[in-house]
Write a protein that holds these residues in place. Sequence first.
Motif, PDB file in Angstrom:
ATOM      1  N   HIS A 117       0.845  -1.202   0.000  1.00  0.00           N
ATOM      2  CA  HIS A 117       0.000   0.000   0.000  1.00  0.00           C
ATOM      3  C   HIS A 117       0.878   1.249   0.000  1.00  0.00           C
ATOM      4  CE1 HIS A 117       0.812  -0.458   4.330  1.00  0.00           C
ATOM      5  NE2 HIS A 117       0.670   0.856   4.392  1.00  0.00           N
ATOM      6  N   SER A 118       0.287   2.347  -0.432  1.00  0.00           N
ATOM      7  CA  SER A 118       1.019   3.613  -0.533  1.00  0.00           C
ATOM      8  C   SER A 118       0.152   4.737   0.016  1.00  0.00           C
ATOM      9  CB  SER A 118       1.365   3.899  -1.997  1.00  0.00           C
ATOM     10  OG  SER A 118       2.129   2.853  -2.540  1.00  0.00           O
ATOM     11  N   ASP A 119       0.743   5.922   0.138  1.00  0.00           N
ATOM     12  CA  ASP A 119      -0.018   7.073   0.613  1.00  0.00           C
ATOM     13  C   ASP A 119      -0.788   7.760  -0.515  1.00  0.00           C
ATOM     14  OD1 ASP A 119       1.956   8.367  -0.800  1.00  0.00           O
ATOM     15  OD2 ASP A 119       2.691   9.566   0.872  1.00  0.00           O
ATOM     16  N   GLY A 120      -0.739   7.194  -1.681  1.00  0.00           N
ATOM     17  CA  GLY A 120      -1.453   7.706  -2.851  1.00  0.00           C
ATOM     18  C   GLY A 120      -1.286   6.719  -3.983  1.00  0.00           C
ATOM     19  N   ALA A 121      -1.646   7.147  -5.166  1.00  0.00           N
ATOM     20  CA  ALA A 121      -1.536   6.270  -6.328  1.00  0.00           C
ATOM     21  C   ALA A 121      -0.454   6.789  -7.271  1.00  0.00           C
ATOM     22  CB  ALA A 121      -2.872   6.202  -7.053  1.00  0.00           C
ATOM     23  N   LEU A 127       5.202   7.916  -0.570  1.00  0.00           N
ATOM     24  CA  LEU A 127       5.767   6.818   0.211  1.00  0.00           C
ATOM     25  C   LEU A 127       4.957   5.555  -0.053  1.00  0.00           C
ATOM     26  CD1 LEU A 127       7.927   6.237   2.457  1.00  0.00           C
ATOM     27  CD2 LEU A 127       6.087   6.592   4.110  1.00  0.00           C
ATOM     28  N   THR A 128       5.675   4.455  -0.290  1.00  0.00           N
ATOM     29  CA  THR A 128       5.018   3.172  -0.480  1.00  0.00           C
ATOM     30  C   THR A 128       5.563   2.193   0.559  1.00  0.00           C
ATOM     31  OG1 THR A 128       4.439   1.467  -2.090  1.00  0.00           O
ATOM     32  CG2 THR A 128       6.664   2.345  -2.224  1.00  0.00           C
ATOM     33  N   HIS A 129       4.737   1.265   0.966  1.00  0.00           N
ATOM     34  CA  HIS A 129       5.136   0.220   1.918  1.00  0.00           C
ATOM     35  C   HIS A 129       5.118  -1.099   1.158  1.00  0.00           C
ATOM     36  CE1 HIS A 129       4.910   2.853   5.433  1.00  0.00           C
ATOM     37  NE2 HIS A 129       3.962   3.448   4.736  1.00  0.00           N
ATOM     38  N   ALA A 130       6.256  -1.766   1.147  1.00  0.00           N
ATOM     39  CA  ALA A 130       6.407  -2.949   0.310  1.00  0.00           C
ATOM     40  C   ALA A 130       6.772  -4.187   1.110  1.00  0.00           C
ATOM     41  CB  ALA A 130       7.472  -2.693  -0.752  1.00  0.00           C
ATOM     42  N   VAL A 131       6.280  -5.317   0.640  1.00  0.00           N
ATOM     43  CA  VAL A 131       6.713  -6.624   1.109  1.00  0.00           C
ATOM     44  C   VAL A 131       8.036  -6.889   0.411  1.00  0.00           C
ATOM     45  CG1 VAL A 131       6.172  -9.092   1.082  1.00  0.00           C
ATOM     46  CG2 VAL A 131       4.331  -7.422   1.389  1.00  0.00           C
ATOM     47  N   GLU A 132       8.975  -7.464   1.127  1.00  0.00           N
ATOM     48  CA  GLU A 132      10.270  -7.797   0.537  1.00  0.00           C
ATOM     49  C   GLU A 132      10.363  -9.289   0.264  1.00  0.00           C
ATOM     50  OE1 GLU A 132      13.174  -6.768   3.447  1.00  0.00           O
ATOM     51  OE2 GLU A 132      13.030  -4.638   3.037  1.00  0.00           O
ATOM     52  N   ALA A 133      10.835  -9.635  -0.912  1.00  0.00           N
ATOM     53  CA  ALA A 133      11.212 -11.017  -1.222  1.00  0.00           C
ATOM     54  C   ALA A 133      12.721 -10.959  -1.432  1.00  0.00           C
ATOM     55  CB  ALA A 133      10.507 -11.514  -2.466  1.00  0.00           C
ATOM     56  N   ILE A 134      13.472 -11.688  -0.639  1.00  0.00           N
ATOM     57  CA  ILE A 134      14.930 -11.654  -0.711  1.00  0.00           C
ATOM     58  C   ILE A 134      15.416 -12.785  -1.617  1.00  0.00           C
ATOM     59  CG2 ILE A 134      17.088 -11.648   0.604  1.00  0.00           C
ATOM     60  CD1 ILE A 134      15.154  -9.357   1.370  1.00  0.00           C
ATOM     61  N   TYR A 135      16.206 -12.415  -2.615  1.00  0.00           N
ATOM     62  CA  TYR A 135      16.802 -13.386  -3.522  1.00  0.00           C
ATOM     63  C   TYR A 135      18.283 -13.477  -3.177  1.00  0.00           C
ATOM     64  CZ  TYR A 135      17.747 -15.977  -7.791  1.00  0.00           C
ATOM     65  OH  TYR A 135      18.107 -16.957  -8.685  1.00  0.00           O
ATOM     66  N   PHE A 150       9.269   2.958   1.652  1.00  0.00           N
ATOM     67  CA  PHE A 150      10.182   3.321   0.576  1.00  0.00           C
ATOM     68  C   PHE A 150       9.709   4.596  -0.095  1.00  0.00           C
ATOM     69  CE2 PHE A 150      12.528   2.315  -3.397  1.00  0.00           C
ATOM     70  CZ  PHE A 150      13.747   1.978  -2.835  1.00  0.00           C
ATOM     71  N   ASP A 151      10.621   5.527  -0.314  1.00  0.00           N
ATOM     72  CA  ASP A 151      10.319   6.763  -1.013  1.00  0.00           C
ATOM     73  C   ASP A 151       9.984   6.413  -2.463  1.00  0.00           C
ATOM     74  OD1 ASP A 151      10.519   9.098  -2.606  1.00  0.00           O
ATOM     75  OD2 ASP A 151      11.858  10.025  -1.135  1.00  0.00           O
ATOM     76  N   ALA A 152       8.779   6.741  -2.896  1.00  0.00           N
ATOM     77  CA  ALA A 152       8.288   6.332  -4.214  1.00  0.00           C
ATOM     78  C   ALA A 152       9.006   7.002  -5.367  1.00  0.00           C
ATOM     79  CB  ALA A 152       6.794   6.589  -4.307  1.00  0.00           C
ATOM     80  N   SER A 153       9.779   8.047  -5.105  1.00  0.00           N
ATOM     81  CA  SER A 153      10.510   8.703  -6.191  1.00  0.00           C
ATOM     82  C   SER A 153      11.939   8.174  -6.336  1.00  0.00           C
ATOM     83  CB  SER A 153      10.545  10.218  -5.966  1.00  0.00           C
ATOM     84  OG  SER A 153      11.295  10.523  -4.809  1.00  0.00           O
ATOM     85  N   THR A 154      12.386   7.317  -5.411  1.00  0.00           N
ATOM     86  CA  THR A 154      13.743   6.768  -5.481  1.00  0.00           C
ATOM     87  C   THR A 154      13.830   5.727  -6.585  1.00  0.00           C
ATOM     88  OG1 THR A 154      14.050   7.136  -3.124  1.00  0.00           O
ATOM     89  CG2 THR A 154      15.549   5.588  -4.185  1.00  0.00           C
ATOM     90  N   ASP A 155      14.791   5.877  -7.451  1.00  0.00           N
ATOM     91  CA  ASP A 155      14.983   4.978  -8.579  1.00  0.00           C
ATOM     92  C   ASP A 155      15.883   3.818  -8.156  1.00  0.00           C
ATOM     93  OD1 ASP A 155      15.613   3.734 -11.013  1.00  0.00           O
ATOM     94  OD2 ASP A 155      15.664   5.638 -12.090  1.00  0.00           O
ATOM     95  N   THR A 156      15.378   2.603  -8.205  1.00  0.00           N
ATOM     96  CA  THR A 156      16.153   1.425  -7.787  1.00  0.00           C
ATOM     97  C   THR A 156      17.301   1.123  -8.751  1.00  0.00           C
ATOM     98  OG1 THR A 156      14.644  -0.103  -8.902  1.00  0.00           O
ATOM     99  CG2 THR A 156      14.209   0.365  -6.567  1.00  0.00           C
ATOM    100  N   GLN A 157      17.313   1.753  -9.905  1.00  0.00           N
ATOM    101  CA  GLN A 157      18.429   1.569 -10.839  1.00  0.00           C
ATOM    102  C   GLN A 157      19.744   1.979 -10.191  1.00  0.00           C
ATOM    103  OE1 GLN A 157      17.928   3.591 -14.548  1.00  0.00           O
ATOM    104  NE2 GLN A 157      19.871   2.854 -15.373  1.00  0.00           N
ATOM    105  N   TYR A 158      19.682   2.900  -9.248  1.00  0.00           N
ATOM    106  CA  TYR A 158      20.880   3.373  -8.563  1.00  0.00           C
ATOM    107  C   TYR A 158      21.115   2.641  -7.248  1.00  0.00           C
ATOM    108  CZ  TYR A 158      20.200   6.886 -12.086  1.00  0.00           C
ATOM    109  OH  TYR A 158      20.005   7.503 -13.291  1.00  0.00           O
ATOM    110  N   LEU A 163      15.035  -3.884  -6.447  1.00  0.00           N
ATOM    111  CA  LEU A 163      14.246  -3.787  -7.665  1.00  0.00           C
ATOM    112  C   LEU A 163      12.788  -3.998  -7.307  1.00  0.00           C
ATOM    113  CD1 LEU A 163      14.025  -7.139  -9.259  1.00  0.00           C
ATOM    114  CD2 LEU A 163      16.121  -6.728  -8.017  1.00  0.00           C
ATOM    115  N   TYR A 164      11.915  -3.784  -8.256  1.00  0.00           N
ATOM    116  CA  TYR A 164      10.470  -3.934  -8.043  1.00  0.00           C
ATOM    117  C   TYR A 164       9.942  -5.169  -8.772  1.00  0.00           C
ATOM    118  CZ  TYR A 164       9.676   0.649  -5.933  1.00  0.00           C
ATOM    119  OH  TYR A 164       9.662   1.728  -5.089  1.00  0.00           O
ATOM    120  N   ALA A 165       8.838  -5.690  -8.245  1.00  0.00           N
ATOM    121  CA  ALA A 165       8.098  -6.766  -8.909  1.00  0.00           C
ATOM    122  C   ALA A 165       6.788  -6.192  -9.422  1.00  0.00           C
ATOM    123  CB  ALA A 165       7.813  -7.906  -7.935  1.00  0.00           C
TER     124      ALA A 165
END
Length: 171
Positions: A117-121, A127-135, A150-158, A163-165
């Motif tokens: 879930h997030s504080d918006g769409a 801000l988003t709240h995520a379940v983590e799956a660890i690989y 997690f800050d929704a504007s943060t790019d996981t590329q860096y 990463l996201y699912a």
Amino acid sequence: MSANPRVSRRRASIFAALCFGIAGSAQALSLVVEDGEIAGVSGLDIQGRLYDVSFRDGAFNAVYPAELSGYGPLARAVAQALLAANPSIQAAPGWQANLRPRGCQSADSCTILIPEHSDGAAPNTRLTHAVEAIYTKDRFSKVPEPLWPFDASTDTQYMPDMLYAIITPAR
């Protein structure tokens, strides 16, 4: 004495049905490998419905479709299903022990964020709240209980270990 053959036949029928069900589920699951990376897993069975999961780098607001604020309880169910699917994933054609999810640049482990879930769409979430799956190395190794804010504007590329699912109903 005449009940035993009926019981044995009944057990054999139940066992055959279970084996057929397991084989059917294993056949539905497939590993998607592109350019030497795990791009996703298709046909993941969650409570009798099939889903495809793809892995992507980016910011929440850029990666997810407009109006998505999270997957709700499906996020944890998908994470647990990935964990349970390890044997099928490792038996899939194209599997190699050195494969990592797309966007995972860490040699040790990667965190796959599945928004609950997030504080918006998207594309306006802060801000988003995520379940983590660890690989870890060659398998999904755990699904921690607490949600990850997690800050929704943060790019996981860096972020080489995140990463996201993306979850979609299977076609």
